[in-house]
Motif scaffolding. Structure first.
Motif, PDB file in Angstrom:
ATOM      1  N   VAL A  76      43.456  45.111  56.876  1.00 54.00           N
ATOM      2  CA  VAL A  76      44.622  44.225  56.873  1.00 54.00           C
ATOM      3  C   VAL A  76      45.439  44.407  58.144  1.00 54.00           C
ATOM      4  CG1 VAL A  76      46.836  43.775  55.749  1.00 54.00           C
ATOM      5  CG2 VAL A  76      44.759  44.004  54.370  1.00 54.00           C
ATOM      6  N   THR A  77      45.653  45.652  58.541  1.00 56.24           N
ATOM      7  CA  THR A  77      46.419  45.928  59.755  1.00 56.24           C
ATOM      8  C   THR A  77      45.731  45.358  60.987  1.00 56.24           C
ATOM      9  OG1 THR A  77      47.377  47.934  58.819  1.00 56.24           O
ATOM     10  CG2 THR A  77      47.351  47.761  61.214  1.00 56.24           C
ATOM     11  N   ALA A  78      44.419  45.527  61.066  1.00 55.53           N
ATOM     12  CA  ALA A  78      43.670  45.003  62.214  1.00 55.53           C
ATOM     13  C   ALA A  78      43.791  43.485  62.303  1.00 55.53           C
ATOM     14  CB  ALA A  78      42.210  45.416  62.111  1.00 55.53           C
ATOM     15  N   ILE A  79      43.716  42.812  61.171  1.00 51.48           N
ATOM     16  CA  ILE A  79      43.847  41.357  61.153  1.00 51.48           C
ATOM     17  C   ILE A  79      45.248  40.939  61.579  1.00 51.48           C
ATOM     18  CG2 ILE A  79      43.960  39.356  59.610  1.00 51.48           C
ATOM     19  CD1 ILE A  79      41.603  40.600  58.068  1.00 51.48           C
ATOM     20  N   ARG A  80      46.244  41.595  61.046  1.00 54.37           N
ATOM     21  CA  ARG A  80      47.623  41.226  61.377  1.00 54.37           C
ATOM     22  C   ARG A  80      47.940  41.503  62.844  1.00 54.37           C
ATOM     23  NH1 ARG A  80      50.750  43.632  55.998  1.00 54.37           N
ATOM     24  NH2 ARG A  80      50.052  42.002  54.537  1.00 54.37           N
ATOM     25  N   GLU A  81      47.436  42.620  63.370  1.00 55.66           N
ATOM     26  CA  GLU A  81      47.701  42.936  64.773  1.00 55.66           C
ATOM     27  C   GLU A  81      47.045  41.934  65.712  1.00 55.66           C
ATOM     28  OE1 GLU A  81      46.490  46.979  65.267  1.00 55.66           O
ATOM     29  OE2 GLU A  81      48.406  47.777  64.523  1.00 55.66           O
ATOM     30  N   ALA A  82      45.988  41.274  65.240  1.00 55.89           N
ATOM     31  CA  ALA A  82      45.325  40.241  66.036  1.00 55.89           C
ATOM     32  C   ALA A  82      45.966  38.866  65.845  1.00 55.89           C
ATOM     33  CB  ALA A  82      43.841  40.175  65.676  1.00 55.89           C
ATOM     34  N   GLY A  83      47.035  38.816  65.047  1.00 57.53           N
ATOM     35  CA  GLY A  83      47.746  37.562  64.840  1.00 57.53           C
ATOM     36  C   GLY A  83      47.365  36.805  63.586  1.00 57.53           C
ATOM     37  N   GLY A  84      46.528  37.419  62.743  1.00 57.12           N
ATOM     38  CA  GLY A  84      46.093  36.751  61.525  1.00 57.12           C
ATOM     39  C   GLY A  84      46.932  37.127  60.319  1.00 57.12           C
ATOM     40  N   ARG A  85      46.575  36.559  59.174  1.00 54.83           N
ATOM     41  CA  ARG A  85      47.281  36.822  57.920  1.00 54.83           C
ATOM     42  C   ARG A  85      46.302  37.430  56.926  1.00 54.83           C
ATOM     43  NH1 ARG A  85      49.638  31.584  55.582  1.00 54.83           N
ATOM     44  NH2 ARG A  85      50.897  33.052  54.359  1.00 54.83           N
ATOM     45  N   ALA A  86      46.705  38.534  56.301  1.00 55.27           N
ATOM     46  CA  ALA A  86      45.821  39.201  55.350  1.00 55.27           C
ATOM     47  C   ALA A  86      46.628  40.032  54.374  1.00 55.27           C
ATOM     48  CB  ALA A  86      44.818  40.095  56.086  1.00 55.27           C
ATOM     49  N   GLU A  87      46.063  40.192  53.185  1.00 52.57           N
ATOM     50  CA  GLU A  87      46.638  41.026  52.129  1.00 52.57           C
ATOM     51  C   GLU A  87      45.493  41.831  51.518  1.00 52.57           C
ATOM     52  OE1 GLU A  87      49.816  40.331  52.170  1.00 52.57           O
ATOM     53  OE2 GLU A  87      49.615  38.386  53.185  1.00 52.57           O
ATOM     54  N   SER A  88      45.811  42.974  50.938  1.00 51.86           N
ATOM     55  CA  SER A  88      44.783  43.756  50.264  1.00 51.86           C
ATOM     56  C   SER A  88      44.843  43.524  48.763  1.00 51.86           C
ATOM     57  CB  SER A  88      44.950  45.246  50.568  1.00 51.86           C
ATOM     58  OG  SER A  88      46.178  45.729  50.070  1.00 51.86           O
ATOM     59  N   VAL A  89      43.685  43.547  48.129  1.00 52.90           N
ATOM     60  CA  VAL A  89      43.583  43.448  46.668  1.00 52.90           C
ATOM     61  C   VAL A  89      42.624  44.547  46.212  1.00 52.90           C
ATOM     62  CG1 VAL A  89      44.221  41.051  46.278  1.00 52.90           C
ATOM     63  CG2 VAL A  89      41.915  41.566  47.009  1.00 52.90           C
ATOM     64  N   LEU A  90      43.122  45.434  45.386  1.00 50.40           N
ATOM     65  CA  LEU A  90      42.366  46.619  44.989  1.00 50.40           C
ATOM     66  C   LEU A  90      41.966  46.519  43.526  1.00 50.40           C
ATOM     67  CD1 LEU A  90      44.634  49.296  46.716  1.00 50.40           C
ATOM     68  CD2 LEU A  90      42.561  48.221  47.622  1.00 50.40           C
ATOM     69  N   VAL A  91      40.715  46.188  43.300  1.00 44.13           N
ATOM     70  CA  VAL A  91      40.160  46.087  41.944  1.00 44.13           C
ATOM     71  C   VAL A  91      38.755  46.664  41.984  1.00 44.13           C
ATOM     72  CG1 VAL A  91      39.405  44.537  40.100  1.00 44.13           C
ATOM     73  CG2 VAL A  91      41.500  44.025  41.379  1.00 44.13           C
ATOM     74  N   ASP A  92      38.414  47.479  40.993  1.00 43.71           N
ATOM     75  CA  ASP A  92      37.050  47.988  40.880  1.00 43.71           C
ATOM     76  C   ASP A  92      36.189  46.894  40.258  1.00 43.71           C
ATOM     77  OD1 ASP A  92      34.702  49.356  40.607  1.00 43.71           O
ATOM     78  OD2 ASP A  92      35.465  50.879  39.233  1.00 43.71           O
ATOM     79  N   LEU A  93      35.448  46.190  41.080  1.00 42.24           N
ATOM     80  CA  LEU A  93      34.655  45.049  40.624  1.00 42.24           C
ATOM     81  C   LEU A  93      33.356  45.583  40.025  1.00 42.24           C
ATOM     82  CD1 LEU A  93      35.143  41.991  40.685  1.00 42.24           C
ATOM     83  CD2 LEU A  93      33.882  41.895  42.844  1.00 42.24           C
ATOM     84  N   ASP A  94      33.441  46.009  38.770  1.00 43.34           N
ATOM     85  CA  ASP A  94      32.339  46.731  38.139  1.00 43.34           C
ATOM     86  C   ASP A  94      31.365  45.842  37.369  1.00 43.34           C
ATOM     87  OD1 ASP A  94      33.896  45.991  35.972  1.00 43.34           O
ATOM     88  OD2 ASP A  94      34.421  48.043  35.386  1.00 43.34           O
ATOM     89  N   GLY A  95      31.616  44.550  37.348  1.00 44.37           N
ATOM     90  CA  GLY A  95      30.738  43.646  36.616  1.00 44.37           C
ATOM     91  C   GLY A  95      31.316  43.181  35.300  1.00 44.37           C
ATOM     92  N   SER A  96      32.384  43.777  34.887  1.00 47.00           N
ATOM     93  CA  SER A  96      32.995  43.350  33.624  1.00 47.00           C
ATOM     94  C   SER A  96      33.757  42.044  33.820  1.00 47.00           C
ATOM     95  CB  SER A  96      33.947  44.424  33.100  1.00 47.00           C
ATOM     96  OG  SER A  96      35.068  44.566  33.962  1.00 47.00           O
ATOM     97  N   LEU A  97      33.824  41.264  32.773  1.00 48.29           N
ATOM     98  CA  LEU A  97      34.577  40.020  32.810  1.00 48.29           C
ATOM     99  C   LEU A  97      36.041  40.302  33.120  1.00 48.29           C
ATOM    100  CD1 LEU A  97      34.841  36.960  32.305  1.00 48.29           C
ATOM    101  CD2 LEU A  97      35.083  37.474  29.864  1.00 48.29           C
ATOM    102  N   ALA A  98      36.587  41.372  32.548  1.00 40.90           N
ATOM    103  CA  ALA A  98      37.999  41.696  32.761  1.00 40.90           C
ATOM    104  C   ALA A  98      38.292  41.991  34.226  1.00 40.90           C
ATOM    105  CB  ALA A  98      38.387  42.895  31.894  1.00 40.90           C
ATOM    106  N   ALA A  99      37.409  42.750  34.885  1.00 40.53           N
ATOM    107  CA  ALA A  99      37.637  43.092  36.295  1.00 40.53           C
ATOM    108  C   ALA A  99      37.564  41.850  37.172  1.00 40.53           C
ATOM    109  CB  ALA A  99      36.615  44.124  36.750  1.00 40.53           C
TER     110      ALA A  99
END
Length: 253
Positions: free
Chosen positions: A48-71
């Motif tokens: 995210v920092t690298a993208i923003r420092e280059a003039g872009g827009r980014a956000e982080s999303v932290l989810v363990d994408l384990d294959g469950s419908l809920a995740a």
């Protein structure tokens, strides 16, 4: 920056390293507001920092994408939230690559590969595609693999999981295309970041037209094309970005 993706939002799964990172950076470079998905907060923050420092827009999303419908639903909701309510481009990149042979594959390993590599993108797409349909457009990009079509003596479960993803690409293109949602896939060859040490996969690229392994940026550039209006007439393809590995006769040197 040519702003081919200006005013677009994008979610890239597994975006904290290698191919996923390069795709996130490339989409942001073209003007997309990118949700950088991962499990490690520090690594996601670095992208995210690298993208923003280059003039872009980014956000982080932290989810363990384990294959469950809920995740998958949780990730879809969080990505839409940080991106202002919608996801225009979905890149299903996250995956794992245990490569045991047939005799050494236990049930837990089989189930984990299929859960992360097939179930997770399936239910994430199920959660995000309806919004694209309602808005009359969107782009979904899946990551396949060259070993779907050119077998190697290890990692058959991984190869079959990527075969499933490529089949889903065609099926979803048929299901969603009439609603304005384009679904395509990229099939990378051996791709890795530059290193002073030899990569074990480099031998697989000997004798190809490229003659060497590819860079993650090559896959990022392909993703930009498939996400952009330049690919508006492209539906249901698997774009080989593999140095000619699967399309050209290979003579090992």
């Amino acid at each position: 920056m040519t702003n081919r993706l200006a005013n677009k939002t994008a979610l890239v799964t597994g975006a904290t390293s290698n191919i996923g990172r390069a795709i996130a950076v490339a989409l942001a470079r073209e003007g997309a507001h990118v949700a950088v998905h991962g499990r490690d907060a520090a690594r996601a923050a670095e992208v995210v920092t690298a993208i923003r420092e280059a003039g872009g827009r980014a956000e982080s999303v932290l989810v363990d994408l384990d294959g469950s419908l809920a995740a998958s639903r949780a990730l879809a909701e969080e990505a839409a939230r940080v991106l202002g309510g919608r996801v225009d481009v979905l890149v299903n990149n996250a995956g794992i690559y245990p490569a045991p042979n047939l005799a050494d594959t236990d049930e837990a390993t089989f189930d984990r590969i299929m859960s992360v590599n097939v179930k997770a993108p399936y239910f994430l797409t199920q959660a995000i595609a309806p919004g694209m349909v309602a808005r009359g457009g969107g782009a979904i990009i899946n990551l396949g693999s060259w070993i779907v079509r050119l077998g190697v003596p290890r990692g058959s479960v991984y190869a079959s999981s990527k075969g499933a993803v490529e089949t889903l690409t065609r099926a979803w293109a048929a299901e969603l295309g009439a609603s304005g949602v384009r679904v395509n896939a990229i099939s990378p060859g051996v791709v890795h970041e530059e290193s002073d040490s030899p990569h074990p996969g480099d031998v697989m690229m000997r004798g190809t037209p490229a003659g060497t392994s590819g860079s993650p940026e090559a896959i990022g550039n392909a993703a930009v094309y498939l996400a952009s209006e330049e690919a508006s007439f492209v539906h249901g393809i698997v774009l080989d970005v593999d140095g000619g590995r699967t399309g050209v006769a290979v003579i090992a040197a």
